[in-house]
Design a protein around this motif. Structure first.
Motif, short mmCIF file in Angstrom:
data_model
loop_
_atom_site.label_atom_id
_atom_site.label_comp_id
_atom_site.label_asym_id
_atom_site.label_seq_id
_atom_site.Cartn_x
_atom_site.Cartn_y
_atom_site.Cartn_z
N ILE A 17 0.85 -1.19 0.00
CA ILE A 17 0.00 0.00 0.00
C ILE A 17 0.89 1.24 0.00
O ILE A 17 1.79 1.37 0.82
N ASP A 18 0.62 2.15 -0.91
CA ASP A 18 1.35 3.42 -0.96
C ASP A 18 0.81 4.35 0.12
O ASP A 18 -0.39 4.40 0.38
N ILE A 19 1.74 5.09 0.74
CA ILE A 19 1.32 6.04 1.76
C ILE A 19 1.89 7.42 1.45
O ILE A 19 2.92 7.55 0.79
N ILE A 20 1.18 8.42 1.92
CA ILE A 20 1.63 9.80 1.82
C ILE A 20 1.57 10.37 3.24
O ILE A 20 0.51 10.33 3.88
N PHE A 21 2.70 10.86 3.72
CA PHE A 21 2.73 11.44 5.06
C PHE A 21 2.27 12.89 5.01
O PHE A 21 2.63 13.65 4.11
N VAL A 22 1.45 13.25 5.99
CA VAL A 22 1.00 14.62 6.16
C VAL A 22 1.56 15.06 7.52
O VAL A 22 1.17 14.52 8.55
N GLN A 23 2.48 16.00 7.49
CA GLN A 23 3.15 16.42 8.72
C GLN A 23 2.73 17.84 9.09
O GLN A 23 2.72 18.74 8.25
N ASP A 24 2.38 18.03 10.37
CA ASP A 24 1.95 19.34 10.84
C ASP A 24 2.05 19.35 12.36
O ASP A 24 2.44 18.35 12.97
N GLU A 25 1.65 20.46 12.98
CA GLU A 25 1.58 20.52 14.43
C GLU A 25 0.62 19.44 14.91
O GLU A 25 -0.37 19.14 14.24
N TRP A 26 0.89 18.90 16.09
CA TRP A 26 0.13 17.76 16.59
C TRP A 26 -1.38 18.01 16.60
O TRP A 26 -2.16 17.17 16.15
N ASP A 27 -1.82 19.15 17.13
CA ASP A 27 -3.26 19.41 17.21
C ASP A 27 -3.91 19.38 15.83
O ASP A 27 -5.03 18.89 15.66
N ARG A 28 -3.23 19.91 14.84
CA ARG A 28 -3.78 19.91 13.49
C ARG A 28 -3.87 18.48 12.94
O ARG A 28 -4.86 18.11 12.31
N VAL A 29 -2.83 17.69 13.17
CA VAL A 29 -2.84 16.29 12.70
C VAL A 29 -3.99 15.53 13.36
O VAL A 29 -4.75 14.82 12.71
N PHE A 30 -4.12 15.70 14.66
CA PHE A 30 -5.18 15.04 15.43
C PHE A 30 -6.56 15.42 14.87
O PHE A 30 -7.41 14.56 14.65
N ASN A 31 -6.76 16.70 14.62
CA ASN A 31 -8.05 17.17 14.10
C ASN A 31 -8.28 16.73 12.66
O ASN A 31 -9.43 16.51 12.26
N MET A 32 -7.23 16.59 11.87
CA MET A 32 -7.39 16.07 10.50
C MET A 32 -7.92 14.65 10.54
O MET A 32 -8.78 14.28 9.72
N LEU A 33 -7.44 13.84 11.47
CA LEU A 33 -7.94 12.47 11.58
C LEU A 33 -9.40 12.48 12.04
O LEU A 33 -10.22 11.76 11.49
N ARG A 34 -9.72 13.32 13.00
CA ARG A 34 -11.11 13.41 13.46
C ARG A 34 -12.05 13.85 12.35
O ARG A 34 -13.17 13.39 12.25
N ASP A 56 -6.15 9.47 6.83
CA ASP A 56 -6.68 8.14 7.11
C ASP A 56 -6.19 7.52 8.42
O ASP A 56 -6.84 6.63 8.96
N ALA A 57 -5.04 7.96 8.90
CA ALA A 57 -4.46 7.35 10.09
C ALA A 57 -3.44 8.29 10.70
O ALA A 57 -3.00 9.24 10.06
N ILE A 58 -3.09 8.02 11.94
CA ILE A 58 -1.96 8.67 12.60
C ILE A 58 -1.07 7.55 13.09
O ILE A 58 -1.54 6.56 13.64
N VAL A 59 0.20 7.70 12.88
CA VAL A 59 1.15 6.70 13.36
C VAL A 59 1.83 7.26 14.61
O VAL A 59 2.15 8.45 14.69
N GLY A 60 1.95 6.40 15.65
CA GLY A 60 2.63 6.80 16.87
C GLY A 60 1.80 7.59 17.84
O GLY A 60 2.33 8.32 18.66
N ILE A 61 0.49 7.45 17.82
CA ILE A 61 -0.39 8.18 18.74
C ILE A 61 -0.55 7.40 20.04
O ILE A 61 -0.64 6.17 20.03
N GLU A 62 -0.53 8.11 21.15
CA GLU A 62 -0.74 7.46 22.44
C GLU A 62 -2.18 7.00 22.56
O GLU A 62 -3.11 7.72 22.22
N ASN A 63 -2.36 5.80 23.05
CA ASN A 63 -3.67 5.19 23.21
C ASN A 63 -4.16 5.48 24.63
O ASN A 63 -3.57 5.03 25.60
N ASN A 64 -5.24 6.28 24.74
CA ASN A 64 -5.82 6.54 26.06
C ASN A 64 -7.34 6.60 25.95
O ASN A 64 -7.89 6.57 24.85
N GLU A 65 -7.99 6.69 27.10
CA GLU A 65 -9.46 6.64 27.14
C GLU A 65 -10.10 7.75 26.31
O GLU A 65 -11.10 7.51 25.63
N ILE A 66 -9.57 8.95 26.40
CA ILE A 66 -10.15 10.07 25.66
C ILE A 66 -10.08 9.80 24.16
O ILE A 66 -11.05 9.99 23.43
#
Length: 162
Positions: free
Chosen positions: A59-76, A81-91
């Motif tokens: 599968i080909d991938i394209i990385f989208v790099q930005d400030e963390w809050d922006r990356v998090f909100n892009m996924l939401r 399509d995904a975030i790599v290396g995100i901490e897994n927590n209840e929230i």
């Protein structure tokens, strides 16, 4: 206080593979050695893991790099399509599904070397502490009922916290 880090993949991830030549994976800008940028190239341990994983799946991938809050909100918002290396927590489990963790790390508090008055956690009472949003330490302190002992200033990135 060992915490688990893992890649997050939401349901839209599997749908997108059917309709696209590549998937878009978000990574933070300033989180070395895991995610960072060298001379315009996205790099780091998490980037290496994602490259290897998706190469093996064909599968080909394209990385989208930005400030963390922006990356998090892009996924939401579904713009990546995904975030790599995100901490897994209840929230975050409210919004995302997580893969199994591929490494662990421990949260720590840093105090300047020239600061001789901070020796214990209690010495931080009523002091200003910086940290990125939804850190495990902050969540642990909420759970332990001691969060109000500290004044936490949330920052855009771990780099800003330092």
């Amino acid at each position: 206080m060992r915490r688990y880090i893992s890649a997050a993949f939401i349901f839209l991830f599997s749908i997108n593979i059917l309709y696209s030549d590549a998937i878009f994976i978000g990574v933070a800008s300033e989180f070395p050695p895991y995610q960072f940028n060298v001379e315009g190239k996205v790099t780091g341990f998490d980037v290496d893991v994602a490259n290897l994983l998706f190469f093996k799946m064909g599968i080909d991938i394209i990385f989208v790099q930005d400030e963390w809050d922006r990356v998090f909100n892009m996924l939401r918002a579904g713009t990546i399509d995904a975030i790599v290396g995100i901490e897994n927590n209840e929230i975050r489990r409210i919004y995302f599904e997580f893969s199994k963790a591929y490494y662990t790390r421990e949260d720590v508090l840093f105090v300047r070397a020239d600061n001789t008055e901070i020796k214990t956690l209690d010495d931080l009472t009523n002091k200003i502490i910086t940290g990125d949003r939804h850190s495990y330490i902050e969540l642990d302190w909420i759970e332990e009922g001691i969060i109000n002992k500290f004044r936490i200033r949330q920052t855009e990135s771990k780099s800003d916290s330092m």
